[in-house]
Design an enzyme around this catalytic site. Structure first.
Site, PDB file in Angstrom:
ATOM      1  N   ASP A 441       0.833  -1.210   0.000  1.00 21.10           N
ATOM      2  CA  ASP A 441       0.000   0.000   0.000  1.00 21.10           C
ATOM      3  C   ASP A 441       0.871   1.266   0.000  1.00 21.10           C
ATOM      4  OD1 ASP A 441      -2.397   1.376   0.113  1.00 21.10           O
ATOM      5  OD2 ASP A 441      -3.171   0.231   1.820  1.00 21.10           O
ATOM      6  N   ASP A 498     -10.593   1.689  -3.854  1.00 21.12           N
ATOM      7  CA  ASP A 498     -11.135   1.333  -2.540  1.00 21.12           C
ATOM      8  C   ASP A 498     -12.645   1.220  -2.588  1.00 21.12           C
ATOM      9  OD1 ASP A 498      -8.904   0.935  -1.086  1.00 21.12           O
ATOM     10  OD2 ASP A 498      -8.943   2.819   0.005  1.00 21.12           O
TER      11      ASP A 498
HETATM   12  C1  DGJ Z   1      -5.985   1.534   1.833  1.00 16.21           C
HETATM   13  C2  DGJ Z   1      -6.310   0.360   0.958  1.00 16.21           C
HETATM   14  O1  DGJ Z   1      -6.697   0.776  -0.291  1.00 16.21           O
HETATM   15  C3  DGJ Z   1      -7.339  -0.504   1.659  1.00 16.21           C
HETATM   16  O2  DGJ Z   1      -7.745  -1.546   0.818  1.00 16.21           O
HETATM   17  C4  DGJ Z   1      -6.749  -1.017   2.923  1.00 16.21           C
HETATM   18  O3  DGJ Z   1      -5.656  -1.870   2.640  1.00 16.21           O
HETATM   19  C5  DGJ Z   1      -6.297   0.143   3.782  1.00 16.21           C
HETATM   20  N1  DGJ Z   1      -5.451   1.053   3.078  1.00 16.21           N
HETATM   21  C6  DGJ Z   1      -5.571  -0.343   4.998  1.00 16.21           C
HETATM   22  O4  DGJ Z   1      -5.117   0.689   5.762  1.00 16.21           O
END
Ligand code: DGJ
Length: 694
Positions: A441, A498
C-alpha cells in the site's frame, strides 16, 4: 544526406528520418506501408511549405525538439549547468543501431558535452512500441525536463482523451478538443495518483471503441508524469511524456526516461486496449508461476478493519474458503500497536497482543483450508507515533511542519539505512512464514515530488522480489493511486479502487480495461451496503461485477443470507470454471447505444468463445433495451448464444423472447451489425451472455 529507418509489426509502420545529421523525427506513423515504399521520397514529401509570417523553413518536430532550432513549441529537453546557465544542445547524428525490432539512435551535442540516445522497440505480437530516451553528460547537470521520444499527433482528430479520478472514483475519461496551444498535465504528487493516470488516447475523427483509427500512449512511471499535447501555430501536433519537471534534486551525469508505450490501432479504442492488455500481461508483468490459475482472493479489510481477533479471523477464513476463496489476505492491523490508522506504520513486527503465538496459527489454519496466505504492508510510510519514528525521526521525508496524510509521513526511500531497515523487517516476516502474496500500500502523496523516492521504492521491490521470487505483489495506494506499467514490472495485481461499490466499479473497470487485462485487475465482492458509498446492492450484481476481473471477496461472510451465499458460491464456481480462458481473453468495450449500459465482450484468444457482461448502471432514457452490437466475430460463422443468468429476469420483464427460454444460434454478422437485443432489466443488474462457435 537523408537517413531513414522503419519499424513494422504487420499492422503499423513507424518511419523515423532525418536530414543533414539533424535529430530524427517521426515521419510517418500509421497503418502498414508497402515494403517497397521509398523512405527518402517520403521524408522529402513530408516537407511543409512556407508562406508569409513564417520562418524560411519549418523546424521539425524531432524526437527531442531543440530550443536552438527556433522550435515554436515546448522543447524536449531543458537542462542547466550547475551554475544555473541553461545548456542548449544542438544535436548531430552519431550512430544508429538496428537489431530486429529495435532501433537505437545516438546523437552528440555539437560541443560533445552531451549524448542523447533514443530507443524504439516494436513488438510484432502485441503491437506496442516502447520508446525511451537517455542523456549522458561530461559533467553533472541539473535536469528540468526530459521527454521520452516525441511522437506527432494525427491531424484528423478533433479531441484527445485522458484520465482523471479521485479516491473511490478512478479512471474517469475526459475528452478535450484539440486547439492551438497545449494541454499540459503535470502530476507533482510523487506517485502515479488517482488523479493522473499517465495516458493519452487520440481517436481520429469518427473512431469508436470498435472502429476507426486511434493512437494511444502510456508512460510507465510511478513518480508522477508530465504530458504535453500541443498544437503548434502551424497546425502540427506533438505529444511529449516524461517524469514531472524538476523532480531531480541533484545534478547528475546521466538521466533517462521511463518507457513510453505507444500504439496505433486501425480498429478503434479496442485495438489500443488489446495491445496494452496483452503487452502488460505477457511482456511487462513477470509471473512467479505463469501456469498457476489466478486464485480467488479473500481480503479481510472491510470485515474487521483493525479489529483483529484470531478466532474470528479463523471463522471468516473458513467461510471464505467454503465460498471458493483460494488466497486469504490479512490486511492492515497485524503489526506494532496498530489499533487505528494514527499509529505504528513502520513497526513491522507482529502485534503479540492480537497474535500471542505469532501469525503461524492463523496461517496454518488458512493453509489447512486449502488457501494460501497474503499479508499487507505499507513500506514507504511512517507514523510519527511509532517506535521507528521515535528512534529515527530523520528517516522521514520532508519537513517537520508538513501536512500529514492519514496521520503519516513518507520515509525517505533514497536513504540506504531506510532501504536496509525495510528489507530486513519485511524479509524477516516473509522468511519466517508461508506467505505467497503482499498487498503493498501507499496511502499518501509525497510532501514534494522527488524522483529518487520512486527509484528507492523500485529498488526495494526489486530486492525483495529477488529474495522471494515466489511472492506475488499487489500495488495499492488508497485503491488505484499507483497503477502504471513501471510498478507493474514489479507487481502482479492492482487494487483498482477502494470502492467495492459495483455501480462505481462497473465504470472504472470498463475504462481501466483500455490498459489493464483481467489477470491483473483485482475486483472484490464488497459488503451488502457499500462502506464507501452507502449504496445497498444486490449480491447478483456485486458478484458478476467482481467476476469480470480477478475475483475476490471483501465483505464479512457472516453477513451473507443463505440466498446470498448460494449466489456468490455459484458465481465464483462459474468464474473458476472459465478463468483459464478468461485470463488470456481480450476485453473489448462494446459500443453501447444506451448511456446506462456498460457492456464488454471478453473474447477468447482465437475467437471461438466469448462472454458479454452487460451491466446496467442506472435506468435508461428509453423504455426498451437497445441492441448490443458485438465485435471481432467472424461474420459468416454461426454462434450459439445463451443468457447465462436468464433466471434472474425480473417480474417486469414480461414479453416472450427466445433468449429467455434458452440458447439461440445466429451469425456473427447479425451479432455485429444488428446486435443482440436483451430482456428488460432493473438498474444495477448485469446480463451475462455466453457465446461460442456453433
Ligand atoms: C488503503 C487500501 O486501499 C485498503 O484496501 C486497505 O488496505 C487500507 N489502506 C488499509 O489501511
Amino acid at each position: 544526406m537523408i537517413r531513414c529507418w522503419r519499424l513494422d509489426d504487420g499492422r503499423q509502420t513507424l518511419v523515423i528520418g532525418s536530414a543533414k545529421g539533424r535529430l530524427a523525427e517521426v515521419v510517418y506513423w500509421g497503418p502498414s506501408l508497402p515494403d517497397e515504399e521509398d523512405l527518402t521520397t517520403l521524408y522529402e514529401t513530408d516537407t511543409l511549405d512556407v508562406t508569409g509570417g513564417m520562418l524560411d523553413a519549418n523546424p521539425e518536430i524531432s524526437i527531442c525538439p531543440e530550443a536552438t532550432r527556433s522550435f515554436p513549441g515546448q522543447p524536449g529537453l531543458i537542462i542547466r549547468d550547475t551554475d544555473g546557465t541553461p545548456f542548449l544542445p544542438k544535436f548531430c547524428f552519431e550512430q544508429a543501431e538496428r537489431k530486429d525490432d529495435v532501433l537505437i539512435l545516438v546523437y552528440l551535442d555539437q560541443t560533445r558535452a552531451l549524448t542523447y540516445t533514443a530507443r524504439f522497440a516494436i513488438d510484432p505480437e502485441t503491437h506496442i512500441i516502447e520508446a525511451s530516451a537517455e542523456i549522458e553528460m561530461d559533467r553533472p547537470m541539473h535536469l528540468h525536463w526530459l521527454s521520452a521520444p516525441v511522437f506527432p499527433a494525427p491531424q484528423l482528430a478533433d479531441e484527445m482523451i485522458d484520465f482523471a479520478g479521485r479516491w473511490c472514483g478512478e479512471f474517469q475519461m475526459n475528452r478535450t478538443p484539440w486547439s492551438p496551444g497545449m494541454r499540459y498535465r503535470e502530476n507533482r504528487t510523487g506517485r502515479t495518483g488517482h488523479e493522473h493516470f499517465p495516458a493519452l488516447i487520440i481517436p481520429c475523427r469518427g473512431a469508436t471503441n470498435a472502429t476507426g483509427h486511434a493512437y494511444a500512449f502510456h508512460y510507465g512511471w510511478s513518480g508522477g508524469h508530465r504530458m504535453v499535447a500541443e498544437e503548434l501555430p502551424d497546425g502540427r501536433r506533438q505529444v511529449q511524456f516524461g517524469a514531472a519537471a524538476r523532480m531531480e534534486g541533484r545534478p547528475l551525469t546521466r538521466f533517462s526516461t521511463a518507457k513510453l508505450y505507444a500504439v496505433f490501432s486501425d480498429d478503434g479504442l479496442n485495438g489500443c486496449a488489446v495491445a496494452f492488455q496483452r503487452h502488460l500481461r505477457d511482456r511487462v508483468v513477470t509471473w512467479p508461476f505463469p501456469d498457476r490459475p489466478r486464485p480467488v482472493h479473500y481480503n479481510c479489510w472491510e470485515a474487521v478493519y483493525f479489529d483483529h481477533n484470531l478466532d474470528e479471523l479463523k471463522d471468516i477464513a473458513e467461510r471464505a474458503a467454503a465460498l471458493g476463496a483460494e488466497r486469504f489476505v490479512l490486511d492492515d492491523g497485524w503489526f506494532g500497536n496498530r489499533d487505528d490508522d494514527t499509529r505504528a506504520l513502520s513497526d513491522w513486527e507482529v502485534d503479540m497482543r492480537k497474535y500471542p503465538d505469532g501469525l503461524t496459527p492463523l496461517i496454518d489454519h488458512v493453509k489447512s483450508l486449502g488457501m494460501t496466505f497474503g499479508i499487507w504492508f505499507e513500506p514507504e510510510m511512517i507514523n510519527p507515533d511509532s517506535d521507528i519514528f521515535r528512534a529515527h525521526p530523520d528517516w522521514a521525508l520532508g519537513g517537520e511542519d508538513q501536512i500529514m496524510g492519514r496521520q503519516q509521513m513518507a520515509l525517505d526511500m533514497s536513504l540506504s539505512a531506510v532501504q536496509s531497515f525495510l528489507f530486513a523487517r519485511m524479509s524477516s516476516i516473509l522468511a519466517a512464514h508461508d506467505i505467497d502474496y503482499i498487498k503493498w500500500d501507499h496511502n499518501r502523496v509525497l510532501p514534494m515530488p522527488d524522483a529518487a523516492q520512486t527509484r528507492g521504492s523500485y529498488a526495494l521491490l526489486d530486492r525483495l522480489r529477488a529474495e522471494f521470487p515466489h511472492v506475488e505483489i499487489e500495488s495499492c495506494a488508497s485503491g488505484g493511486g499507483r497503477i502504471d506499467f513501471g510498478i507493474m514490472e514489479r507487481t502482479q495485481r492492482v487494487w483498482l479502487s477502494d470502492s467495492n461499490d459495483a455501480v462505481e466499479r462497473l465504470r472504472m473497470q470498463h475504462n481501466a480495461s483500455i490498459f489493464l487485462p483481467m489477470a491483473v485487475t483485482g475486483s472484490h465482492v464488497g459488503p451488502r451496503t457499500c462502506h464507501t458509498s452507502g449504496r445497498t446492492i444486490d449480491i447478483r450484481f456485486r458478484s458478476w461485477v467482481a467476476a469480470q476481473r480477478h475475483m475476490g471477496f471483501e465483505m464479512d461472510p457472516r453477513e451473507l443470507t443463505t440466498e446470498e451465499w448460494h449466489v456468490l458460491h455459484d458465481t465464483t464456481a462459474w468464474w473458476k470454471d472459465n478463468r483459464d480462458w478468461l485470463t488470456f481473453a481480450d476485453i473489448l468495450r462494446v459500443d453501447s447505444a444506451d448511456d446506462a449500459v456498460f457492456a464488454e465482450q471478453h473474447l477468447e484468444q482465437g475467437g471461438g468463445r466469448f462472454v458479454v457482461f452487460a451491466g446496467k448502471s442506472a435506468t435508461s432514457h428509453q423504455i426498451a433495451p437497445r441492441p448490443l452490437r458485438l465485435t471481432r466475430l467472424s461474420p459468416d460463422a454461426k454462434y450459439r448464444v445463451e443468457l447465462r443468468n436468464r433466471e434472474d429476469r425480473p417480474f417486469w420483464s414480461r414479453g416472450p423472447m427466445p433468449l429467455k427460454e434458452g440458447p439461440i444460434v445466429v451469425s456473427g454478422a447479425y451479432l455485429m451489425y444488428h446486435g443482440l437485443t436483451l430482456p428488460w432489466n432493473y438498474p444495477e443488474t448485469m446480463w451475462v451472455i455466453e457465446g461460442s462457435l456453433a
